[in-house]
Design a protein around this motif. Structure first.
Motif, PDB file in Angstrom:
ATOM      1  N   ALA A  58       0.752  -1.140   0.047  1.00 54.77           N
ATOM      2  CA  ALA A  58      -0.036   0.168   0.000  1.00 54.77           C
ATOM      3  C   ALA A  58       0.903   1.255   0.005  1.00 54.77           C
ATOM      4  O   ALA A  58       0.755   2.240  -0.531  1.00 54.77           O
ATOM      5  CB  ALA A  58      -0.813  -0.093   1.349  1.00 54.77           C
ATOM      6  N   VAL A 280      -4.229  -5.898  -1.506  1.00 54.78           N
ATOM      7  CA  VAL A 280      -4.646  -4.566  -1.412  1.00 54.78           C
ATOM      8  C   VAL A 280      -4.824  -4.157  -3.223  1.00 54.78           C
ATOM      9  O   VAL A 280      -5.544  -2.972  -3.362  1.00 54.78           O
ATOM     10  CB  VAL A 280      -3.593  -3.573  -0.836  1.00 54.78           C
ATOM     11  CG1 VAL A 280      -3.841  -3.816   0.499  1.00 54.78           C
ATOM     12  CG2 VAL A 280      -2.274  -3.767  -1.364  1.00 54.78           C
ATOM     13  N   GLY A 284      -8.585  -3.934  -3.126  1.00 53.70           N
ATOM     14  CA  GLY A 284      -8.592  -2.792  -2.391  1.00 53.70           C
ATOM     15  C   GLY A 284      -9.815  -1.905  -2.194  1.00 53.70           C
ATOM     16  O   GLY A 284      -9.801  -1.278  -1.360  1.00 53.70           O
ATOM     17  N   ALA A 293      -4.898  -0.052   3.450  1.00 52.36           N
ATOM     18  CA  ALA A 293      -4.409   1.331   2.937  1.00 52.36           C
ATOM     19  C   ALA A 293      -4.359   2.503   4.095  1.00 52.36           C
ATOM     20  O   ALA A 293      -3.514   3.312   4.043  1.00 52.36           O
ATOM     21  CB  ALA A 293      -5.288   1.705   1.614  1.00 52.36           C
TER      22      ALA A 293
END
Length: 314
Positions: A58, A280, A284, A293
């Protein structure tokens, strides 16, 4: 088999591992690192490595230069979680050149070094002070195989030889156990520690000890991530608990340490890790992806705040 360039073929340690020399090498290798962050957990099975690679990714996806040291030296998993295959015949003449991972991540892992399927390092007890030398390093008994190293010695050699160059963050994914915080802090200055915990009563007790250890070694505790805090129940449309409440919030409040996230059990996180795909990136937009994140954002913000405070004249 030559795992590190300063281990001779018969297992003896040559003059290049002189302690002062190793410390100077580490200072040199880490001189281009903006912030060194350790991820630690008191107990295994908390998903620490899965979170480590996704938090690092991230940060990298935001344009930050990030390196990861998989410091679970006998059971490394970071490279596989990133979809990277072992690189046999890896060059190890003068130093360790990190392997290139997705999104520019630099990876140093024992399964990226030459060798077979067996774990490349055998460890003696780091903290058997009854048979130690002046540096606090244990002196292995005569019956110990000469190539055996303490965890601290092995980690020191990796950090002394890894060529990180200029990176914004160095993420060290420690092996399980709070004693590993002592090991890494005796080798390199930490700019922050992320504690990974489950919500169970035993993990809550361990988190309290971890906070005390972090403060004793002068490593700022960035916060706690509580993993598997519950599971999504489709039928009842609610997050149900997985563990009896251990009052981690009470411990965090008492210690003035933030809980950065409470992550529900997410089967796709384990599945993506097994497939070597970053959660992610693939998921995400999910609550867990957004939470990971956000953890990366908060790590970056806290490090930046401490840097500004350190640079401000008293």
């Amino acid at each position: 088999m030559r795992i590190f360039s300063d281990i001779e073929s018969d297992g003896s340690v040559g003059p290049s591992v002189d302690l002062a020399d190793a410390r100077q090498r580490i200072r040199t290798n880490l001189s281009g690192v903006g912030a060194t962050i350790a991820l630690a957990s008191a107990r295994g099975g908390v998903g620490k490595s899965m979170l480590a690679v996704n938090i690092a990714a991230a940060l990298a996806m935001k344009g930050r230069k990030v390196a990861i040291v998989d410091a679970d030296l006998n059971s490394p998993s970071v490279a596989a979680m990133l979809g990277m295959k072992p690189q046999r015949g890896y060059p190890m003449i003068e130093g360790i050149e990190p392997a290139a991972g997705p999104h520019g991540l630099q990876i140093v892992s024992s399964d990226q070094l030459p060798g077979g399927e067996a774990p490349p390092i055998s460890f003696v007890d780091d903290y058997d002070q009854s048979n130690g030398n002046n540096d606090g390093e244990p002196v292995a008994p005569a019956s110990t195989r000469p190539a055996e190293l303490s965890y601290r010695q092995a980690l020191r050699r990796i950090l002394a030889q890894a060529q990180f160059g200029s990176v914004d963050f160095l993420i060290i994914d420690l092996a399980t156990g709070l004693d590993r915080l002592y090991s890494v802090a005796s080798i390199a200055a930490l700019d922050g520690v992320l504690l990974l915990s489950l919500p169970s009563a035993q993990d809550t007790i361990a988190a309290r000890h971890a906070i005390k250890i972090g403060r004793a070694i002068g490593a700022p505790i960035i916060g706690i991530v509580e993993n598997m805090a519950g599971f999504n129940c489709d039928g009842c449309r609610a997050v149900r608990p997985l563990w009896p409440d251990g009052d981690l919030h009470g411990v965090a409040r008492e210690a003035a340490v933030p809980i950065l996230a409470r992550l529900a059990f997410e089967p796709r996180l384990a599945d993506s890790s097994d497939r070597g795909v970053l959660f992610v990136r693939e998921y995400g937009s999910t609550p867990t992806g957004k939470a990971l994140a956000d953890i990366a954002d908060r790590v970056e913000a806290m490090v930046a705040a401490r840097t500004r405070a350190a640079d401000t004249p008293a």
